[in-house]
Design an enzyme around this catalytic site. Structure first.
Site, short mmCIF file in Angstrom:
data_model
loop_
_atom_site.label_atom_id
_atom_site.label_comp_id
_atom_site.label_asym_id
_atom_site.label_seq_id
_atom_site.Cartn_x
_atom_site.Cartn_y
_atom_site.Cartn_z
N GLY A 1 0.96 -1.27 -0.19
CA GLY A 1 0.33 0.32 0.21
C GLY A 1 0.69 0.79 -0.18
O GLY A 1 0.32 2.58 0.75
N GLY B 1 -0.12 4.57 -0.69
CA GLY B 1 -1.39 5.64 -0.29
C GLY B 1 -1.15 6.75 0.40
O GLY B 1 0.35 6.51 0.60
N GLN B 2 -1.72 6.90 1.25
CA GLN B 2 -1.74 8.25 2.31
C GLN B 2 -0.61 7.98 3.27
O GLN B 2 -0.05 8.85 3.53
CB GLN B 2 -3.32 8.66 2.97
CG GLN B 2 -3.43 9.88 3.27
CD GLN B 2 -3.99 10.11 4.54
OE1 GLN B 2 -5.06 9.10 5.08
NE2 GLN B 2 -4.27 11.37 5.44
N ARG C 1 -2.40 -0.03 -8.08
CA ARG C 1 -3.01 0.62 -9.16
C ARG C 1 -2.40 1.30 -9.51
O ARG C 1 -2.28 1.87 -10.67
CB ARG C 1 -4.36 0.24 -9.34
CG ARG C 1 -5.43 -1.04 -8.92
CD ARG C 1 -6.39 -1.17 -10.02
NE ARG C 1 -6.88 -2.18 -9.93
CZ ARG C 1 -8.09 -2.44 -9.71
NH1 ARG C 1 -8.82 -1.80 -8.69
NH2 ARG C 1 -8.22 -3.93 -9.34
N ASP D 1 -0.63 -7.42 -6.29
CA ASP D 1 -2.32 -6.78 -5.60
C ASP D 1 -1.94 -8.36 -4.31
O ASP D 1 -1.40 -9.35 -4.63
CB ASP D 1 -2.70 -7.73 -6.63
CG ASP D 1 -3.99 -8.12 -6.15
OD1 ASP D 1 -4.57 -8.06 -4.95
OD2 ASP D 1 -5.09 -7.96 -6.59
N TYR E 1 -15.39 -2.60 7.14
CA TYR E 1 -14.02 -1.55 7.14
C TYR E 1 -13.66 -2.22 8.13
O TYR E 1 -12.66 -3.23 8.61
CB TYR E 1 -13.43 -0.50 6.73
CG TYR E 1 -12.46 0.26 7.05
CD1 TYR E 1 -11.37 -0.51 6.50
CD2 TYR E 1 -11.85 1.00 8.13
CE1 TYR E 1 -10.60 0.55 6.91
CE2 TYR E 1 -11.33 1.68 8.79
CZ TYR E 1 -10.16 0.94 8.04
OH TYR E 1 -8.64 1.56 8.42
N LYS F 1 -10.99 -5.19 10.06
CA LYS F 1 -10.13 -5.10 11.31
C LYS F 1 -9.65 -5.43 12.45
O LYS F 1 -8.78 -5.67 12.88
CB LYS F 1 -10.04 -2.99 11.28
CG LYS F 1 -9.67 -2.23 10.00
CD LYS F 1 -8.07 -2.46 9.90
CE LYS F 1 -8.24 -1.86 8.54
NZ LYS F 1 -6.50 -2.65 8.31
N ILE G 1 -5.82 10.25 10.24
CA ILE G 1 -5.02 10.42 9.97
C ILE G 1 -5.30 11.81 9.30
O ILE G 1 -5.54 11.76 7.90
CB ILE G 1 -3.99 9.56 9.31
CG1 ILE G 1 -3.69 8.06 9.87
CG2 ILE G 1 -2.83 10.14 8.95
CD1 ILE G 1 -3.38 8.21 11.61
N1 LIG Z 1 -5.47 7.17 6.74
C1 LIG Z 1 -6.42 7.19 7.94
O1 LIG Z 1 -6.88 7.77 7.82
C2 LIG Z 1 -6.68 6.09 8.56
C3 LIG Z 1 -6.57 5.48 9.79
C4 LIG Z 1 -6.80 3.77 10.33
C5 LIG Z 1 -6.26 2.75 9.75
N2 LIG Z 1 -5.58 3.31 8.38
C6 LIG Z 1 -5.00 2.13 8.31
O2 LIG Z 1 -3.68 2.27 7.85
C7 LIG Z 1 -3.36 1.81 6.23
C8 LIG Z 1 -3.11 2.89 5.45
O3 LIG Z 1 -4.40 3.51 4.97
P1 LIG Z 1 -3.87 4.69 4.35
O4 LIG Z 1 -4.69 5.55 5.23
O5 LIG Z 1 -2.20 4.98 3.54
O6 LIG Z 1 -5.07 4.07 2.87
P2 LIG Z 1 -4.68 4.78 1.44
O7 LIG Z 1 -6.28 4.41 1.06
O8 LIG Z 1 -4.58 5.95 0.82
O9 LIG Z 1 -3.92 3.12 1.05
C9 LIG Z 1 -4.10 2.15 0.97
C10 LIG Z 1 -3.50 1.35 -0.39
O10 LIG Z 1 -3.93 0.27 -0.75
C11 LIG Z 1 -3.49 -0.21 -1.63
N3 LIG Z 1 -4.78 -1.56 -2.35
C12 LIG Z 1 -6.03 -1.41 -2.36
N4 LIG Z 1 -6.18 -2.32 -2.58
C13 LIG Z 1 -4.65 -3.06 -2.99
C14 LIG Z 1 -4.46 -4.94 -3.60
N5 LIG Z 1 -5.53 -5.71 -3.22
N6 LIG Z 1 -3.36 -5.11 -2.95
C15 LIG Z 1 -2.24 -4.04 -2.91
N7 LIG Z 1 -2.42 -2.64 -2.43
C16 LIG Z 1 -3.75 -2.66 -2.68
C17 LIG Z 1 -4.50 0.65 -2.48
O11 LIG Z 1 -3.66 1.09 -3.79
C18 LIG Z 1 -3.73 2.21 -1.69
O12 LIG Z 1 -2.50 2.51 -2.64
C19 LIG Z 1 -4.68 0.92 6.71
O13 LIG Z 1 -4.53 -0.28 6.97
C20 LIG Z 1 -5.34 1.73 6.34
O14 LIG Z 1 -6.72 0.81 7.11
C21 LIG Z 1 -5.58 3.88 8.19
#
Ligand SMILES: NC(=O)c1ccc[n+]([C@@H]2O[C@H](COP(=O)([O-])OP(=O)(O)OC[C@H]3O[C@@H](n4cnc5c(N)ncnc54)[C@H](O)[C@@H]3O)[C@@H](O)[C@H]2O)c1
Length: 322
Positions: A7, A10-11, A35, A52, A142, A146, A172
């Site tokens: 991931g 991602g953020q 992706r 993936d 979700y 978790k 976050i």
């Molecule tokens: N950002 C928040 O506010 C927050 C809060 C609590 C927990 N989290 C947890 O932190 C983690 C990261 O969150 P984030 O905010 O960066 O999320 P995000 O959605 O920005 O990033 C998640 C990434 O996972 C990738 N992804 C989706 N399906 C996939 C697959 N099949 N294979 C590989 N990659 C795949 C997406 O492309 C994305 O880049 C997650 O587990 C999320 O549940 C985030």
């Protein structure tokens, strides 16, 4: 040590990867995206692979090819997107984690970081100062994934002696990569609209209070937990927080810097999700076991967020191409 970040585009992943590379060396940290293409910073600072996590064979290849010893497993489908496609949320969040745990059981992977979320809580959980050990009654897919993930991590740690560590992150807030479809996304969007001088329509009510954290604290907490001595850890997954505020309080704080910033409130399906989550979190176990202490509160975060976004806005690249 060879580290994999799933991931990674991602953020959280986009910034955590860079932070880990600063610490352990660019070549030691493999960024795995799905992706989205890698940003230039991700691509130029170390290896990038496409992965993936629901595809077990692909995961095996990446882990074997790069001799991965530690995994920050951030790949996930978040709360709001997960309600649009609950099946996909289960597939990625549960099957992806299961694939990783099974590989770890077979040997080689020494440590796993698995972020959980305040989404594990629900309407039957106390909403103020929510304890770490309490009722887990999520109403979103979700949240269900978790809770399942936390239980799977507990099982694999006890049964197979794996070193797995987790944090229940609150919302976050960050300026680099826009959030990926969570219920707390409004708290980030508000900053972008303020910097652009546009009014913002918020998808939760003004009095909606949720726990939040600024990205530097999010990154620090993950690294601190992973580097903490095993002997100090009495839990596998810790509650963690930095601040709590209502949507109206955030708008008011932004208005101190951007007078005249207007926010309207038009709650949508995400209001029900927000209403099922805690208003504030008790993270005393993280503080006493491994020294967790956030650096940012609402005023400090607001000042930094607006400065970072204003700088990008002035340079004509407010929305990064990640
Ligand atoms: N950002 C928040 O506010 C927050 C809060 C609590 C927990 N989290 C947890 O932190 C983690 C990261 O969150 P984030 O905010 O960066 O999320 P995000 O959605 O920005 O990033 C998640 C990434 O996972 C990738 N992804 C989706 N399906 C996939 C697959 N099949 N294979 C590989 N990659 C795949 C997406 O492309 C994305 O880049 C997650 O587990 C999320 O549940 C985030």
């Amino acid at each position: 040590m060879s580290i994999l970040v799933t991931g990674a585009t991602g953020q959280i992943g986009s910034e955590l990867t860079l932070e880990l590379r600063k610490r352990y060396g660019g070549d030691q940290v493999i960024a795995a995206g799905h992706r989205k293409p890698a940003s230039s910073a991700l691509a130029s600072s170390g290896p990038f692979v496409s992965l993936d996590v629901a595809n077990r064979d692909a995961l095996v290849r990446v882990i074997r090819d790069h001799k991965i010893e530690a995994v920050y497993h951030l790949a996930a489908v978040l709360s709001a997107t997960g309600e649009q496609s609950p099946q996909r949320a289960w597939e990625v969040n549960v099957n992806g984690l299961y694939n990783l745990l099974e590989l770890a059981r077979e040997g080689g992977i020494g440590q796993i970081f698995h972020p959980s979320s305040i989404a594990v809580f629900g309407p039957r959980t106390p909403r103020d100062h929510t304890p770490q050990d309490t009722v887990l009654s999520p109403t979103t897919m979700y949240g269900v994934t978790k809770v399942t993930g936390e239980l799977l991590c507990d099982y694999y740690a006890h049964r197979y002696g794996l070193d797995i560590r987790g944090l229940r992150y609150p919302g976050i807030i960050s300026s680099e990569t826009p959030p990926g479809g969570g219920t707390t996304d409004y708290a980030v969007e508000m900053f972008y609209y303020a910097v652009e001088g546009k009014p913002y329509t918020c998808f939760v009510r003004d009095n909606t209070m949720l726990p939040m954290m600024y990205m530097p604290d999010c990154l620090q907490s993950a690294i601190d937990l992973m580097e903490a001595s095993c002997a100090r850890l009495r839990s596998r997954t810790y509650n963690i927080t930095a601040m709590s505020f209502t949507a109206a309080e955030l708008a008011a704080e932004i208005r101190k810097h951007v007078p005249g910033f207007r926010v309207e409130y038009a709650p949508d399906f995400r209001q029900a999700i927000a209403d099922s989550w805690p208003r504030s979190i008790d993270d005393s176990a993280a503080r006493s076991d491994w020294g967790w202490k956030p650096r940012y509160g609402l005023p400090e975060m607001t000042t930094e967020m607006l400065a970072a976004l204003a700088q990008r806005h002035a340079a004509g690249c407010l929305y990064p191409a990640t």
